[in-house]
Design a protein around this motif. Structure first.
Motif, mmCIF file in Angstrom:
data_model
loop_
_atom_site.group_PDB
_atom_site.id
_atom_site.type_symbol
_atom_site.label_atom_id
_atom_site.label_comp_id
_atom_site.label_asym_id
_atom_site.label_seq_id
_atom_site.Cartn_x
_atom_site.Cartn_y
_atom_site.Cartn_z
ATOM 1 N N GLY A 196 0.808 -1.213 0.000
ATOM 2 C CA GLY A 196 0.000 0.000 0.000
ATOM 3 C C GLY A 196 0.841 1.262 0.000
ATOM 4 O O GLY A 196 0.521 2.245 -0.689
ATOM 5 N N ALA A 197 1.947 1.263 0.750
ATOM 6 C CA ALA A 197 2.812 2.438 0.797
ATOM 7 C C ALA A 197 3.472 2.691 -0.550
ATOM 8 O O ALA A 197 3.595 3.843 -0.987
ATOM 9 C CB ALA A 197 3.869 2.248 1.882
ATOM 10 N N GLU A 198 3.881 1.612 -1.224
ATOM 11 C CA GLU A 198 4.494 1.774 -2.542
ATOM 12 C C GLU A 198 3.480 2.308 -3.550
ATOM 13 O O GLU A 198 3.804 3.171 -4.376
ATOM 14 C CB GLU A 198 5.075 0.448 -3.012
ATOM 15 N N GLU A 199 2.239 1.838 -3.471
ATOM 16 C CA GLU A 199 1.204 2.291 -4.404
ATOM 17 C C GLU A 199 0.913 3.779 -4.229
ATOM 18 O O GLU A 199 0.683 4.496 -5.207
ATOM 19 C CB GLU A 199 -0.070 1.486 -4.178
ATOM 20 N N LEU A 200 0.932 4.261 -2.981
ATOM 21 C CA LEU A 200 0.601 5.659 -2.698
ATOM 22 C C LEU A 200 1.827 6.564 -2.643
ATOM 23 O O LEU A 200 1.699 7.754 -2.348
ATOM 24 C CB LEU A 200 -0.131 5.754 -1.358
ATOM 25 N N ASP A 201 3.014 6.023 -2.916
ATOM 26 C CA ASP A 201 4.253 6.791 -2.809
ATOM 27 C C ASP A 201 4.406 7.360 -1.399
ATOM 28 O O ASP A 201 4.827 8.496 -1.206
ATOM 29 C CB ASP A 201 4.283 7.924 -3.851
ATOM 30 N N ASP A 202 4.056 6.550 -0.415
ATOM 31 C CA ASP A 202 4.149 6.960 0.990
ATOM 32 C C ASP A 202 5.495 6.493 1.532
ATOM 33 O O ASP A 202 5.614 5.442 2.170
ATOM 34 C CB ASP A 202 2.992 6.338 1.782
ATOM 35 N N THR A 203 6.533 7.284 1.279
ATOM 36 C CA THR A 203 7.878 6.877 1.689
ATOM 37 C C THR A 203 8.042 6.869 3.203
ATOM 38 O O THR A 203 8.839 6.107 3.746
ATOM 39 C CB THR A 203 8.938 7.806 1.072
ATOM 40 N N GLU A 204 7.287 7.715 3.878
ATOM 41 C CA GLU A 204 7.358 7.742 5.345
ATOM 42 C C GLU A 204 6.932 6.396 5.922
ATOM 43 O O GLU A 204 7.634 5.793 6.747
ATOM 44 C CB GLU A 204 6.460 8.859 5.882
ATOM 45 N N VAL A 238 19.895 -10.277 7.244
ATOM 46 C CA VAL A 238 18.638 -9.856 6.611
ATOM 47 C C VAL A 238 18.119 -8.597 7.299
ATOM 48 O O VAL A 238 17.662 -7.644 6.649
ATOM 49 C CB VAL A 238 17.601 -10.984 6.687
ATOM 50 N N ALA A 239 18.193 -8.580 8.626
ATOM 51 C CA ALA A 239 17.770 -7.388 9.363
ATOM 52 C C ALA A 239 18.598 -6.184 8.933
ATOM 53 O O ALA A 239 18.071 -5.079 8.735
ATOM 54 C CB ALA A 239 17.918 -7.627 10.866
ATOM 55 N N CYS A 240 19.902 -6.380 8.764
ATOM 56 C CA CYS A 240 20.781 -5.298 8.337
ATOM 57 C C CYS A 240 20.350 -4.775 6.974
ATOM 58 O O CYS A 240 20.333 -3.570 6.726
ATOM 59 C CB CYS A 240 22.219 -5.804 8.284
ATOM 60 N N ALA A 241 19.974 -5.679 6.075
ATOM 61 C CA ALA A 241 19.529 -5.268 4.734
ATOM 62 C C ALA A 241 18.294 -4.385 4.816
ATOM 63 O O ALA A 241 18.197 -3.349 4.146
ATOM 64 C CB ALA A 241 19.235 -6.505 3.891
ATOM 65 N N HIS A 242 17.336 -4.766 5.636
ATOM 66 C CA HIS A 242 16.098 -3.990 5.752
ATOM 67 C C HIS A 242 16.357 -2.621 6.390
ATOM 68 O O HIS A 242 15.751 -1.624 5.978
ATOM 69 C CB HIS A 242 15.070 -4.765 6.568
ATOM 70 N N VAL A 243 17.236 -2.574 7.389
ATOM 71 C CA VAL A 243 17.530 -1.292 8.017
ATOM 72 C C VAL A 243 18.205 -0.352 7.030
ATOM 73 O O VAL A 243 17.916 0.845 6.982
ATOM 74 C CB VAL A 243 18.410 -1.481 9.270
ATOM 75 N N LEU A 244 19.107 -0.895 6.208
ATOM 76 C CA LEU A 244 19.757 -0.058 5.206
ATOM 77 C C LEU A 244 18.742 0.520 4.225
ATOM 78 O O LEU A 244 18.845 1.678 3.808
ATOM 79 C CB LEU A 244 20.812 -0.871 4.454
ATOM 80 N N THR A 245 17.750 -0.275 3.869
ATOM 81 C CA THR A 245 16.704 0.236 2.983
ATOM 82 C C THR A 245 15.939 1.377 3.656
ATOM 83 O O THR A 245 15.662 2.406 3.033
ATOM 84 C CB THR A 245 15.728 -0.892 2.598
ATOM 85 N N ALA A 246 15.590 1.193 4.927
ATOM 86 C CA ALA A 246 14.882 2.248 5.655
ATOM 87 C C ALA A 246 15.732 3.514 5.758
ATOM 88 O O ALA A 246 15.226 4.633 5.602
ATOM 89 C CB ALA A 246 14.503 1.751 7.053
ATOM 90 N N LEU A 247 17.032 3.338 5.974
ATOM 91 C CA LEU A 247 17.912 4.498 6.084
ATOM 92 C C LEU A 247 18.012 5.244 4.756
ATOM 93 O O LEU A 247 18.074 6.478 4.719
ATOM 94 C CB LEU A 247 19.299 4.052 6.537
ATOM 95 N N ARG A 248 18.007 4.511 3.655
ATOM 96 C CA ARG A 248 18.042 5.171 2.354
ATOM 97 C C ARG A 248 16.782 5.991 2.127
ATOM 98 O O ARG A 248 16.829 7.092 1.575
ATOM 99 C CB ARG A 248 18.212 4.140 1.245
ATOM 100 N N LEU A 249 15.632 5.463 2.530
ATOM 101 C CA LEU A 249 14.384 6.216 2.406
ATOM 102 C C LEU A 249 14.432 7.478 3.267
ATOM 103 O O LEU A 249 13.989 8.553 2.855
ATOM 104 C CB LEU A 249 13.198 5.341 2.806
ATOM 105 N N HIS A 250 14.974 7.332 4.466
ATOM 106 C CA HIS A 250 15.117 8.487 5.352
ATOM 107 C C HIS A 250 16.010 9.553 4.725
ATOM 108 O O HIS A 250 15.681 10.744 4.717
ATOM 109 C CB HIS A 250 15.705 8.022 6.683
#
Length: 718
Positions: A212-220, A238-250
């Motif tokens: 849903g967030a990707e569909e609405l462009d809700d990066t937050e 795997v956890a490290c990979a997901h955190v890096l993705t969140a940090l890139r969005l931030h």
């Protein structure tokens, strides 16, 4: 409101704040009369202030909106109370947040008609459910939070059902609103499920939230969803990979903010994000990634303002961190979360760092070795760097020095325990008549955690540069015992805000430091502000530096402005006012030319926007080194302000210093400085001399001063 909501979803907080401010100003009547347009605009402005972490301001705006709404028809009460509850929850004032949630529930039960639910009521019920669930979660009522969210999710299913909503127009609006809120409800419900020990439900909810967030462009929301994925991941890599993705969005969001103040405020609201990133990277064994995250998190706005000529790698808009093979694999895994991708990522993490898997949790202080190529910036022989990072669950320490024997370790103590210990030590040290045995006990324990693991390496050094973080910014390391003697007796101590700033400062040639201006005792006739010993101190120092001392009514703000240009050394023996609630309004107190009894304030904001020629600034006053903590060590204090303005080296106090001992300490400091000794070593000599005296041996009198930045500067008289 659609443009405002789109901006908030995409994380464009500056744009959202501008929209809300413009609408509010346009809606205010010249005579101050209430109107519905103003009430709606104030809702947007309050929501925007919450998102940029100006929480007290948000509450004030929402309370103004409640007053405006009360003069009208009272239709907006729920929106304002939801914002107030949201702000109180973020401020950790949970009882007040709970009270606002209850008032919102009562109000909505009163106004909900038996006829079809109106769209505004539907939207408010969604927002209310999420805020109330978050408050319940924070207060330990997890099942209650889950029930609130489940009820809201059922409402989204029924909101456009023709059996309940007879108007096609309203049903269409409800369907659109449902798309905007349902992924948020799933995100919150997934977090609650994780905390309730139901990973299957949590994973399903988070997957729906991400889609849903990707569909609405809700990066937050997408950022928070990836953080939840990290918490659910079974494998550390795997956890490290997901955190890096969140940090890139931030970083993508923050990169669009141009105002320093807003950028710092948004980072403050997400300070836990970098802490979680460091925790997961360490647990995954990705020590290099953890190190780079720590440096990236530290004082980035500070760095960009202070060092505009610095390399791109440390500029504020630099990618975070630069791509590597490990991060490329992490990115691929987030796009294709298969077992094969996961194993590839984990193997790459271990091989890239050339590390064994982390020791078991039972080991109190596990050690790793930081890759040698990351230490290229280190200062010369005999100098070590001790850097700390206070993460969510752990506290980490690094010792790096020229022999490449770098050690990284977990302190084996939680951030909350460390905070209590440092706070208690500060209470004890600032009262020299207090229990010396209790002070010694606190200092011994902190030394065991912070210095003990590196004792052998520190004993080989001539100089130790400390890069503190969080509450450690307030700790006087010089008095911590090492083998029953203060650390200061073993090594010269200096402080820096980050390794990257230290690198740039040391890369510059050491300039000649010859001319000086001394300000002392601006209010000699005031019982509270007068500093009689500072007058004698200033005159003695002026003699050593072959200059004149501006004392009393001559120590004005105008004279300070003149001294900022063309003077190498600024000595300020005056009071400083530290404003804990508005640290950027903290100020030096000089003489007011119109009335010598009144202070003239030079604030942090004014200093930060100034251009300073002085290479060395000595703040021989009270509380001049104190600062408020913003994300990653953004120090909003006088030391930070002078560094931003252009100073290379600063000596400042960390608490209300004693007038007489400070005068003695400063005289010795300048005698050494004028003889050609570097700033840090000159301060060390002065502190050791004071500590060895019978009258001033207590750490209160000598350990409160610290040298920040380039320790090499001297001050030979012209």
């Amino acid at each position: 409101m659609e443009d405002f909501d789109r901006a908030l979803r995409a994380g464009r907080v500056e744009e959202a704040l501008r929209i809300a401010t413009t609408r509010t100003e346009a809606s205010r009547e010249p005579d101050g009369a209430a109107n519905s347009g103003l009430a709606e605009a104030l809702i947007l402005l309050a929501r925007a202030y919450v998102r940029v972490n100006k929480l007290r301001e948000a509450i004030v705006i929402a309370q103004e909106g409640l007053a405006v709404d009360a003069q009208l028809d009272g239709r907006c009460e729920a929106e304002f109370r939801i914002v107030i509850a949201d702000a109180y929850e973020r401020l950790d004032e949970l009882e007040r947040a709970d009270e606002q949630c209850t008032l919102t529930t009562v109000y909505m039960r009163r106004i909900v008609p038996s006829t079809p639910i109106q769209p505004v009521v539907y939207a408010n019920s969604m927002r209310h459910a999420m805020v109330a669930a978050r408050v319940s979660e924070r207060r330990g009522r997890l099942l209650g939070a889950a029930r609130l969210l489940d009820s809201a999710l059922r409402q989204t299913e029924l909101a456009s059902d023709p059996r309940f909503i007879r108007s096609a127009e309203i049903a269409e609006v409800h369907e659109r609103l449902g798309r905007e809120y349902v992924h948020l409800l799933h995100l919150h419900r997934g977090r609650i499920a994780r905390k309730l020990g139901d990973p299957t439900t949590a994973e399903n909810m988070i997957e729906v939230a991400i889609a849903g967030a990707e569909e609405l462009d809700d990066t937050e929301s997408l950022m928070h969803a990836y953080l939840e994925r990290a918490q659910l991941a079974a494998a550390p890599a795997v956890a490290c990979a997901h955190v890096l993705t969140a940090l890139r969005l931030h970083e993508a969001q923050v990169g669009e903010i141009r105002q320093d103040e807003l950028r710092v405020a948004v980072r403050l609201s997400r300070e836990a994000l970098f802490a979680l990133g460091v925790d997961t990277a360490f647990f995954a064994g990705a020590i290099e990634i953890a190190w780079r995250l720590i440096e990236h998190a530290r004082a980035r706005v500070f760095r960009a303002r202070m060092l505009p000529e610095a390399p791109d790698a440390i500029q504020d808009n630099a990618p975070m961190p630069p791509p590597t093979d490990v991060e490329r694999l992490a990115e691929q895994y987030t796009q294709e979360p298969t077992d094969e991708r996961r194993d590839e990522l984990m193997n790459a993490l271990w091989q890239r760092e050339q590390l064994a898997l982390p020791p078991s949790e039972a080991d109190a202080v596990p050690d790793w070795v930081l890759p040698g190529e990351d230490a290229h910036w280190l200062p010369g022989p005999g100098t070590g760097v001790l850097e700390f990072f206070v993460a969510q669950e752990e506290v980490y320490g690094f010792l790096l020095h020229d022999s490449r024997a770098q050690h990284v370790y977990r302190l084996g103590v939680s951030a909350s325990v460390l905070f209590r210990r440092v706070s208690r030590l500060r209470e004890l040290i600032e009262d020299p008549d207090d229990d010396e045995a209790a002070l010694s006990e606190q200092a011994q324990q902190l030394s065991q955690w912070l210095v003990g693991p590196h004792a052998d390496g520190i004993m080989e050094l001539d100089r130790l540069v400390i890069i503190p973080h969080g509450v450690l910014t307030y700790l006087p390391f010089s008095m911590l015992p090492l083998n029953e003697r203060p650390l200061l007796e073993y090594v010269e101590l200096s402080y820096a805000p980050s390794a990257s700033i230290l690198e740039v400062l040391l890369r510059r040639a050491v300039p000649p430091v010859r001319t000086a201006t001394v300000f002392a005792d601006p209010h000699p006739n005031d019982d509270l502000l007068g500093l009689p010993d500072a007058r004698a101190e200033g005159q003695q120092i002026a003699l050593l530096l072959s200059t004149d001392a501006l004392v009393g009514a001559r120590a004005t703000k105008a004279a300070f402005r003149v001294a900022m240009s063309g003077v190498d050394v600024l000595h300020l023996a005056c009071h400083a006012n530290f404003d804990q609630h508005q640290p950027r309004q903290s100020a030096l107190l000089l003489a007011d030319p119109t009335d010598p009894r009144l202070p003239a304030y030079i604030t942090v904001d004014e200093l930060s926007d100034s251009c300073l020629d002085a290479q060395l600034v000595v703040l021989s006053g009270c509380q001049t080194g104190l600062a408020d903590l913003a994300p990653g060590g953004e120090l909003d204090g006088l030391v930070r302000a002078f560094l931003v303005a252009g100073a290379r080296s600063i000596v400042a106090s960390q608490w209300r210093v004693d007038d007489t001992s400070t005068a003695d300490l400063m005289t010795t400091f300048y005698e050494r400085l004028a003889a050609g000794t570097g700033a840090a070593e000159a301060l060390r000599a002065a502190q050791l001399e004071i500590s060895n005296s019978l009258e001033f041996s207590h750490p209160y009198y000598w350990s409160g001063f610290a040298q920040f930045g380039d320790w090499r500067l001297t001050a030979r008289p012209s």
